[in-house]
Scaffold this motif. Structure first.
Motif, PDB file in Angstrom:
ATOM      1  N   UNK A   1       0.816  -1.217   0.000  1.00 23.79           N
ATOM      2  CA  UNK A   1       0.000   0.000   0.000  1.00 23.79           C
ATOM      3  C   UNK A   1       0.847   1.263   0.000  1.00 23.79           C
ATOM      4  N   UNK A   2       2.112   1.137  -0.370  1.00 24.68           N
ATOM      5  CA  UNK A   2       3.051   2.259  -0.253  1.00 24.68           C
ATOM      6  C   UNK A   2       2.585   3.480  -1.040  1.00 24.68           C
ATOM      7  N   UNK A   3       2.122   3.275  -2.276  1.00 26.59           N
ATOM      8  CA  UNK A   3       1.721   4.407  -3.108  1.00 26.59           C
ATOM      9  C   UNK A   3       0.541   5.154  -2.489  1.00 26.59           C
ATOM     10  N   UNK A   4      -0.427   4.415  -1.976  1.00 29.76           N
ATOM     11  CA  UNK A   4      -1.593   5.045  -1.349  1.00 29.76           C
ATOM     12  C   UNK A   4      -1.225   5.729  -0.044  1.00 29.76           C
ATOM     13  N   UNK A   5      -0.281   5.136   0.699  1.00 23.35           N
ATOM     14  CA  UNK A   5       0.156   5.728   1.972  1.00 23.35           C
ATOM     15  C   UNK A   5       0.825   7.081   1.717  1.00 23.35           C
ATOM     16  N   UNK A   6       1.741   7.112   0.753  1.00 25.76           N
ATOM     17  CA  UNK A   6       2.421   8.368   0.435  1.00 25.76           C
ATOM     18  C   UNK A   6       1.437   9.393  -0.132  1.00 25.76           C
ATOM     19  N   UNK A   7       0.502   8.930  -0.938  1.00 30.25           N
ATOM     20  CA  UNK A   7      -0.443   9.850  -1.574  1.00 30.25           C
ATOM     21  C   UNK A   7      -1.375  10.479  -0.543  1.00 30.25           C
ATOM     22  N   UNK A   8      -1.730   9.722   0.501  1.00 37.47           N
ATOM     23  CA  UNK A   8      -2.649  10.238   1.521  1.00 37.47           C
ATOM     24  C   UNK A   8      -1.983  11.280   2.416  1.00 37.47           C
ATOM     25  N   UNK A   9      -0.684  11.127   2.680  1.00 41.86           N
ATOM     26  CA  UNK A   9       0.011  12.094   3.536  1.00 41.86           C
ATOM     27  C   UNK A   9      -0.420  12.010   4.989  1.00 41.86           C
ATOM     28  N   UNK A  10      -0.483  10.790   5.538  1.00 41.56           N
ATOM     29  CA  UNK A  10      -0.949  10.609   6.919  1.00 41.56           C
ATOM     30  C   UNK A  10      -0.014  11.281   7.919  1.00 41.56           C
ATOM     31  N   UNK A  11       1.294  11.060   7.738  1.00 39.38           N
ATOM     32  CA  UNK A  11       2.245  11.687   8.656  1.00 39.38           C
ATOM     33  C   UNK A  11       2.227  13.199   8.573  1.00 39.38           C
ATOM     34  N   UNK A  12       2.062  13.739   7.381  1.00 36.71           N
ATOM     35  CA  UNK A  12       1.991  15.182   7.200  1.00 36.71           C
ATOM     36  C   UNK A  12       0.768  15.758   7.902  1.00 36.71           C
ATOM     37  N   UNK A  13      -0.363  15.053   7.812  1.00 34.82           N
ATOM     38  CA  UNK A  13      -1.584  15.521   8.472  1.00 34.82           C
ATOM     39  C   UNK A  13      -1.407  15.576   9.984  1.00 34.82           C
ATOM     40  N   UNK A  14      -0.830  14.526  10.570  1.00 34.56           N
ATOM     41  CA  UNK A  14      -0.608  14.513  12.018  1.00 34.56           C
ATOM     42  C   UNK A  14       0.360  15.616  12.432  1.00 34.56           C
TER      43      UNK A  14
END
Length: 418
Positions: free
Chosen positions: A278-291
């Motif tokens: 799921x690497x591409x979706x993880x990077x695209x979502x920006x979960x760490x950036x949001x937190x």
């Protein structure tokens, strides 16, 4: 306290040439003393400190072959050496990897640690004079430093570090738990209502445009002017994707911070999640950036950001009776509790449990979640996941130790199950 404002600047031709020279000198100093530190350690067993590098740099600039190092301000080159020393310290503290050599084909940046000011709505920098800037707010306090950077699309930005008054904890609002995911970017429960926000997926949105530009780039002859132009065209598409993602996450984090006084979320290891399929979706979502956005914006406004342990079974616990469903897997999005027969949406149930756990953490007066295991699940250890403990006295800049990511691998399993 300190605050940062990033603005775009518009240097003229002479200032662009001066910046290019400063970028090159700063990059050379970094690479030169990184190589010299590694070489000295191999020969003597000891590296170089900042004082030793700064003293050697003073003598280096007196040599005929290195007189061009005197063109930029001396503070910029000294700051490059301080950054190199900080990079080694972060490596020894296991916060990052071994320092790498810098390339002229990547993003360029220098820092002016002194003699910077705001004049007539523009930025005044040493040896550059007044540079036209687009300031979004007035800065009336003392400026500590200015970091000037150049992107791959030839745009210039300045990150202004300045002093500001201490914040008072006057923020009022709700306590919300947010569950992160890929189908729904966040699921928010504030104690009364629950809502979801879907991801915008900018990488997939601009995938066709990026593919066309990259195909055109692949046809260009290496080293030609047309290829250099095509590289910038591709870089602009990547910049568009990045700006779209950041704009969306900034607006979403601002809404969350404005509506809430306390936000509770999981402490995910995004680096570990990015190693899965799921690497591409993880990077695209920006979960760490949001937190990250939520964390610093809450801190500025006097709120609190609570992170729950990554092993807390937020999806498996029934938010009504507390029964744990060990048979729940990633494909099940809705389930019925065998204890109280309540029907749960997977993400909504997780957000409710995270909010309850965050309230429990605040009631026990614990800082963050470092001292609480929060009902962590039993996870099978992989043979090479245990961190190898090595004395820092035996480590050196020339011998980077193997960085084991057991904690990141554990968080992958937790995220896929939540």
């Amino acid at each position: 306290m300190l605050d940062v404002l990033k603005v775009r600047i518009y240097p003229n031709k002479e200032q662009e040439i001066s910046l290019a020279k400063s970028f090159g000198c700063s990059r050379f100093v970094w690479n030169f003393y990184l190589n010299k530190t590694n070489t000295q350690y191999e020969e003597t067993g000891k590296g170089m400190t900042y004082c030793q590098m700064a003293k050697d740099l003073t003598q280096l600039k007196k040599l005929t072959d290195y007189e061009w190092l005197q063109e930029p301000t001396a503070a910029v080159l000294q700051q490059s050496l301080k950054n190199l020393e900080t990079a080694f310290k972060n490596f020894f503290a296991k916060r990052t990897g071994f320092p790498k050599f810098k390339s002229k084909h990547s993003k360029q940046s220098i820092r002016f640690p002194e003699s910077c000011s705001i004049k007539d709505g523009n930025l005044k920098l040493p040896k550059l004079g007044i540079v036209k800037a687009s300031l979004s707010k007035n800065i009336n306090s003392k400026i500590k430093s200015v970091t000037v950077s150049q992107t791959s699309t030839d745009k210039y930005f300045a990150a202004i570090l300045f002093e500001t008054g201490d914040l008072t904890n006057t923020k009022e609002g709700k306590i919300s738990g947010i569950d992160l995911g890929l189908t729904s970017l966040i699921t928010v429960f504030d104690g009364e209502t629950c809502y979801k926000v879907d991801p915008i997926k900018p990488t997939r949105k601009y995938a066709k445009r990026l593919r066309i530009r990259q195909k055109a780039l692949s046809r260009k002859v290496k080293g030609s002017n047309k290829r250099r132009k095509a590289v910038k065209v591709v870089a602009k598409v990547h910049e568009k994707i990045s700006n779209t993602r950041q704009d969306f996450l900034h607006k979403l984090s601002r809404k969350l911070v404005d509506d809430n006084q306390v936000i509770v979320a999981e402490n995910l290891c995004v680096k570990g999640l990015a190693r899965t399929k799921l690497a591409k979706s993880i990077h695209d979502a920006g979960l760490g950036m949001l937190l990250n956005f939520v964390s610093y914006k809450l801190e500025r406004e006097g709120g609190k950001f609570v992170q729950v342990d990554k092993f807390f079974p937020s999806s498996k616990l029934c938010s009504c009776c507390g029964h744990k469903n060990d048979l729940l897997n990633l494909s099940i999005r809705e389930w019925i509790c065998s204890g109280c027969q309540a029907t749960h949406d997977r993400d909504e149930n997780a957000s409710r449990n995270l909010r309850a756990e965050g309230i429990r953490i605040l009631e026990t007066n614990t800082a963050g979640h470092a001292e609480i295991q929060a009902c962590g699940e039993a996870v099978r250890l992989v043979g090479n996941c245990a961190k190898k403990r090595v004395s820092e006295k035996q480590e050196s800049p020339a011998t980077p130790r193997k960085r084991l990511a057991g904690e990141c691998q554990f968080s992958v399993l937790k995220f896929l199950e939540s």
